[in-house]
Design a protein around this motif. Structure first.
Motif, mmCIF file in Angstrom:
data_model
loop_
_atom_site.group_PDB
_atom_site.id
_atom_site.type_symbol
_atom_site.label_atom_id
_atom_site.label_comp_id
_atom_site.label_asym_id
_atom_site.label_seq_id
_atom_site.Cartn_x
_atom_site.Cartn_y
_atom_site.Cartn_z
ATOM 1 N N HIS A 18 23.892 -33.270 -125.848
ATOM 2 C CA HIS A 18 25.140 -32.695 -125.596
ATOM 3 C C HIS A 18 25.303 -31.306 -126.657
ATOM 4 C CE1 HIS A 18 27.697 -35.212 -123.221
ATOM 5 N NE2 HIS A 18 26.605 -35.181 -122.585
ATOM 6 N N LEU A 21 22.870 -28.686 -126.011
ATOM 7 C CA LEU A 21 23.290 -27.650 -125.121
ATOM 8 C C LEU A 21 24.349 -26.724 -125.413
ATOM 9 C CD1 LEU A 21 23.167 -30.238 -121.838
ATOM 10 C CD2 LEU A 21 22.027 -28.223 -122.216
ATOM 11 N N THR A 95 34.586 -35.589 -122.238
ATOM 12 C CA THR A 95 34.048 -35.378 -120.823
ATOM 13 C C THR A 95 35.100 -35.780 -119.825
ATOM 14 O OG1 THR A 95 33.501 -37.731 -121.190
ATOM 15 C CG2 THR A 95 31.588 -36.263 -121.301
ATOM 16 N N LEU A 118 29.837 -29.571 -116.036
ATOM 17 C CA LEU A 118 28.510 -30.146 -115.716
ATOM 18 C C LEU A 118 27.883 -28.505 -115.812
ATOM 19 C CD1 LEU A 118 28.641 -32.860 -113.302
ATOM 20 C CD2 LEU A 118 27.645 -32.954 -115.683
ATOM 21 N N VAL B 400 36.723 -46.419 -119.685
ATOM 22 C CA VAL B 400 35.512 -45.922 -120.715
ATOM 23 C C VAL B 400 34.432 -45.891 -119.644
ATOM 24 C CG1 VAL B 400 34.427 -47.471 -122.257
ATOM 25 C CG2 VAL B 400 36.858 -47.358 -122.422
ATOM 26 N N HIS B 403 34.056 -42.600 -118.252
ATOM 27 C CA HIS B 403 33.695 -41.467 -119.442
ATOM 28 C C HIS B 403 32.285 -41.502 -119.838
ATOM 29 C CE1 HIS B 403 33.974 -39.732 -123.396
ATOM 30 N NE2 HIS B 403 34.939 -39.082 -123.043
ATOM 31 N N ASP B 404 31.915 -42.893 -120.132
ATOM 32 C CA ASP B 404 30.612 -42.912 -120.684
ATOM 33 C C ASP B 404 29.552 -42.474 -119.478
ATOM 34 O OD1 ASP B 404 31.774 -43.409 -122.916
ATOM 35 O OD2 ASP B 404 31.318 -45.741 -122.999
ATOM 36 N N ARG B 406 29.883 -40.428 -117.452
ATOM 37 C CA ARG B 406 29.640 -38.934 -117.354
ATOM 38 C C ARG B 406 28.959 -38.241 -118.362
ATOM 39 N NH1 ARG B 406 33.279 -34.126 -117.277
ATOM 40 N NH2 ARG B 406 32.749 -33.126 -115.550
ATOM 41 N N SER B 407 29.098 -38.901 -119.566
ATOM 42 C CA SER B 407 28.342 -38.208 -120.835
ATOM 43 C C SER B 407 26.930 -38.017 -120.243
ATOM 44 C CB SER B 407 28.312 -39.171 -121.826
ATOM 45 O OG SER B 407 28.424 -38.424 -123.119
ATOM 46 N N PRO B 408 26.161 -38.879 -119.942
ATOM 47 C CA PRO B 408 24.637 -38.730 -119.964
ATOM 48 C C PRO B 408 24.469 -37.521 -118.584
ATOM 49 C CG PRO B 408 24.867 -41.046 -119.402
ATOM 50 C CD PRO B 408 26.342 -40.158 -119.847
ATOM 51 N N LEU B 409 25.387 -37.607 -117.564
ATOM 52 C CA LEU B 409 25.417 -36.617 -116.498
ATOM 53 C C LEU B 409 25.244 -35.187 -117.103
ATOM 54 C CD1 LEU B 409 27.352 -37.346 -113.567
ATOM 55 C CD2 LEU B 409 25.064 -37.335 -113.849
ATOM 56 N N VAL B 410 26.110 -35.104 -118.151
ATOM 57 C CA VAL B 410 26.215 -33.613 -118.674
ATOM 58 C C VAL B 410 24.898 -33.206 -119.082
ATOM 59 C CG1 VAL B 410 27.300 -32.366 -120.712
ATOM 60 C CG2 VAL B 410 28.699 -33.791 -119.535
ATOM 61 N N ASN B 411 24.076 -34.092 -119.779
ATOM 62 C CA ASN B 411 22.717 -33.619 -120.351
ATOM 63 C C ASN B 411 21.807 -33.598 -119.052
ATOM 64 O OD1 ASN B 411 23.081 -33.873 -122.822
ATOM 65 N ND2 ASN B 411 22.718 -36.212 -123.182
ATOM 66 N N ASP B 466 29.081 -36.890 -110.235
ATOM 67 C CA ASP B 466 30.159 -36.347 -111.091
ATOM 68 C C ASP B 466 31.650 -36.544 -110.130
ATOM 69 O OD1 ASP B 466 31.265 -35.380 -113.343
ATOM 70 O OD2 ASP B 466 31.531 -33.372 -111.886
ATOM 71 N N GLN B 470 34.560 -38.813 -111.334
ATOM 72 C CA GLN B 470 36.009 -38.105 -111.255
ATOM 73 C C GLN B 470 36.992 -39.040 -110.434
ATOM 74 O OE1 GLN B 470 36.974 -35.947 -113.168
ATOM 75 N NE2 GLN B 470 35.483 -34.178 -113.539
#
Lengths: 146, 644
Positions: A18, A21, A95, A118, B400, B403-404, B406-411, B466, B470
């Protein structure tokens, strides 16, 4: 764009990816030289509390919410309760878009709340516009506080 | 002027009457014939029944009144038959003595009855009776009988009360009309009893102190209760009967009622205590003295009956909650019933105590052991709290986790996007660079086909993931958001919700009708979201052959209010109706309908948070019907509140 170059961005983010990015997109927005990254809120506060006022001169803080040691909400609370640091603009990064969490951050005094999207194209754009806004404010008021 | 009537009275009968009269009253008495000769005497009138001289006043007496004769130390009374003078009775008693008149009249009645039939004694009696307004109007049943107890005359009250006509009674024995068990009482009802019981026997020494109650038979066979008084008057029995049936029955009912209450008091499972309040002169909490307790008192409170009665509340229950003393005092003062629940440390029981004030200065407490109920309630509350805690934990985990996740998905997404850009740059570089034959084809295949395809899968999968996350977050938020319940105009709310969906409605070419809906009590945002989901669902799962039509209706049903969302789509097969509400359930796996299977799960969660339900069924016409049922708010203080 010239004005934004002077704005130092302090980023507290525990996730390497993150952080990278975000830094990439800030770089695209012309803020690359001034991004300093911390792994949690504690490190950020230590940095701000230990140095002289040059450290808090034109800067903005980006806070991830979920971080170890000291999370973003705690860090926000500390920043906004400090007479010296309270005027630093703070952008929360998270997030999720939990309304309760958003309300809590705004009530603690955060200036902006960004859900980690995203699609980082939008994110970069958002930050860029935010940077421009802050530059305009700074030029107009001679201060960095919105 | 007086007219002389010749009458014949048997001399023995006359002597007997005079003797009885004298024995009964102690008054000396004599009878003079119409020719002034002494027909008979008793007492001190004269040893041979003679009198000193004829009665000068005899001829000119104007009426039947008792006349004083001070010269002879007594008074006299003429006896008349059909208005003519028949005889005179002389009594040696003061005319002003009230006994004199009564006795003289009694004697006259006796004489009349002793007159032979030729003197038409019945007619005489009837005549006398008729003349007697008192006899006619008396509320009591009056009766004259001969010494045998045979009825001679009754007053009209007999017919009014018992239904017997005088003709039906005349000549019959009184005892025939008495209840078999009461014939003895009828016979001991006065000096005349022997005459009633039979022709022989001697008069009793004195009358009973109070009249017995005897039952007399009515014409319809029923019995009524009477106070009975009978007296011998010469050769005649005079009896009076007073109807006391209502009183007797009332007393019996009272006795029955008392017995009923007593058995209730003795038999009930609740402890009952009657007590008198002892106000505290110092103005502190009042005390009380126990007057009575029932057997359950010992079972419930462990205090033996004998130990409780007569003792003070403060001695019996030294550790009792002072609130109970205060309540007893208030109830006794105000008379308004009250109750409270308390815990007795002495016996380790929960008790419900209700108090009323049955009479001034006293209170009646009913004490119920509610320990079992209390313990069940506490256990229920504990389980509910535990369940609520577990639900909160689950929702927190969900939050939680999403949330967690989704965090790797952002990457994944962010760096995939960077890779895309990087490949474009590489391609630009390679386009300008010299490459060996064959190598350029391979590079172009990788950069133009395989890489974009791989990145396309990565990006679409992360997008889908995602969306799923959501959805979980939305659901978790639905479970955690603080509810703010208020009375809601559901017609307005649902119309507003449908209004915000105009775009979806129009693009589906659908028609949505919201009828008049009953109001309810709930969270505006959550219920709005539930209807948005149901309407959205109806628009999505439509039949290709028909123009979509959605109907929202509602009605009260007992303590529920039920809202229905009907569509004209393909409907839901019965076996799938329950699974619809599961998270991520999407019905047909091949469906082209967009969505992640979150909406109906959210509707169910909203229904449950409102202590309601949602069910799928069939709409009239074959489409799907979703029924959202919400409980109407209970009466205040029923303790049921929404989970927050």
């Amino acid at each position: 764009m010239r004005a934004e170059r002077d704005v130092r961005v302090l980023l507290a983010e525990d996730d390497e990816g993150h952080a990278e990015l975000i830094a990439d997109h800030l770089r695209e927005g012309g803020l690359s030289d001034a991004v300093t990254r911390f792994r949690n809120g504690r490190e950020l506060l230590d940095f701000l509390e230990s140095g002289d006022d040059t450290r808090i001169l034109p800067c903005m803080v980006l806070l991830d919410i979920r971080m170890p040691v000291m999370d973003g909400v705690q860090t926000l609370a500390r920043l906004k309760s400090s007479e010296r640091l309270r005027r630093i603009p703070v952008i929360m990064l998270t997030t999720t878009d939990d309304p309760a969490e958003i309300d809590q951050c705004y009530s603690l005094g955060c200036n902006f709340y960004v859900t980690k999207p995203l699609d980082f194209m939008d994110f970069g754009d958002t930050l860029r516009r935010l940077g421009s806004f802050m530059g305009i404010v700074r030029l107009a008021e001679g201060s960095f506080a919105p | 002027m007086l007219q002389r009537v010749d009458t014949v009275i048997d001399s023995q009968v006359l002597s007997s009457i005079l003797r009885d009269f004298h024995a009964l009253t102690g008054i000396p008495v004599a009878i003079l014939s119409t020719d002034d000769s002494v027909a008979g005497s008793a007492g001190e009138v004269g040893p041979d029944g003679s009198l000193a001289s004829p009665f000068a006043l005899l001829e000119d007496g104007p009426d039947d009144g008792l006349r004083a004769d001070p010269g002879r130390g007594g008074c006299w009374l003429p006896v008349r038959l059909d208005g003519a003078l028949a005889a005179s009775v002389f009594c040696r008693v003061d005319a002003s003595d009230p006994r004199a008149a009564t006795c003289a009249r009694l004697l006259v009645e006796s004489l009349r009855l002793a007159l032979p039939p030729s003197a038409s004694r019945t007619e005489l009696s009837a005549c006398l009776c008729e003349r007697s307004l008192f006899f006619e109007t008396a509320l009591d049943l009056l009766c004259e009988a001969d010494p045998e107890g045979r009825i001679i005359m009754v007053n009209p009250q007999w017919e009014r009360v018992l239904g017997w006509k005088p003709d039906e009674l005349r000549g019959r024995r009184l005892t025939e009309f008495a209840h078999p068990d009461d014939r003895g009482a009828l016979a001991t009802a006065g000096p005349g009893d022997d005459a009633l019981a039979g022709p022989s026997g001697s008069p009793p020494e004195r009358a009973p102190e109070s009249e017995p109650v005897v039952r007399l038979r009515a014409r319809d066979g029923s019995y009524r209760h009477f106070h009975w008084r009978a007296r011998l008057a010469g050769a005649m029995i005079v009896a009076a009967a007073r109807d006391v049936t209502e009183r007797v029955l009332g007393e019996e009912a009272l006795k029955d009622g008392e017995a009923l209450y007593r058995s209730l008091f003795e038999g009930m499972a609740e402890a009952v205590m009657l007590a008198r309040v002892v106000p505290d002169p110092g103005g502190g909490a009042a005390d009380y003295v126990v007057l009575d307790v029932n057997p359950a008192f010992e079972r419930v409170l462990g205090v033996p009956v004998g130990h409780a009665v007569g003792h003070r509340g403060s001695e019996l229950f030294p550790t009792a909650d002072p609130a109970s003393f205060d309540m007893f005092y208030r109830v006794t003062e105000s008379g308004a019933p009250e109750s409270l629940e308390l815990y007795s440390r002495r016996i380790s029981r929960h008790l419900h105590v209700s108090a009323t004030s049955p009479r001034p200065g006293c209170f009646l407490a009913v004490i119920t052991d509610i320990t079992a109920r209390k313990r069940a309630e506490m256990e229920r509350d504990r389980v509910l709290a535990e369940l609520a805690g577990k639900n909160r934990d689950l929702e927190r985990y969900l939050y939680v986790a999403s949330h967690d996740l989704r965090s790797p998905l952002v990457n994944v997404q962010g760096f995939s996007a960077q890779l895309s850009k990087a490949f474009i740059e590489i391609k630009e570089i390679l386009d300008a660079a010299p490459l060996e034959p064959g190598a350029r084809e391979r590079v172009e295949e990788i950069l133009n086909a395989r890489t974009p395809r791989a990145l396309g899968f990565i990006l679409s999968s992360t997008r889908r993931m995602d969306n799923l996350i959501q959805g979980l977050l939305t659901l978790s938020r639905t479970g955690r958001v603080e509810m703010s319940e208020e009375p809601l105009d559901m017609t307005a709310l649902v119309r507003e919700v449908v209004g915000t969906m105009r775009h979806a409605v129009e693009s589906a070419g659908a028609e949505v009708e919201v009828g008049e809906l009953p109001p309810c009590h709930g969270d505006r945002n959550l219920l709005g979201a539930a209807f948005a989901n149901l309407v959205d669902n109806a628009l999505k799962y439509r039949s290709p052959e028909r123009r979509p039509r959605v109907m929202v209706g509602g009605a009260f049903d007992g303590e529920w209010v039920r809202y229905t969302v009907d569509d004209n789509g393909p409907g839901v097969p019965p076996e799938k109706r329950e699974r619809l509400f599961e998270l991520f359930y999407r019905g047909d796996p091949e469906t082209k309908v967009p969505g992640e299977g979150i909406g109906l799960a959210q509707v169910r969660m909203i229904a449950e948070r409102h202590r309601g339900t949602v069910r799928a069924g069939e709409a009239p016409g074959g489409g799907a019907r979703f029924t959202l049922s919400l409980r109407l708010p209970g009466p205040p203080g029923d303790g049921e509140t929404g989970r927050t």
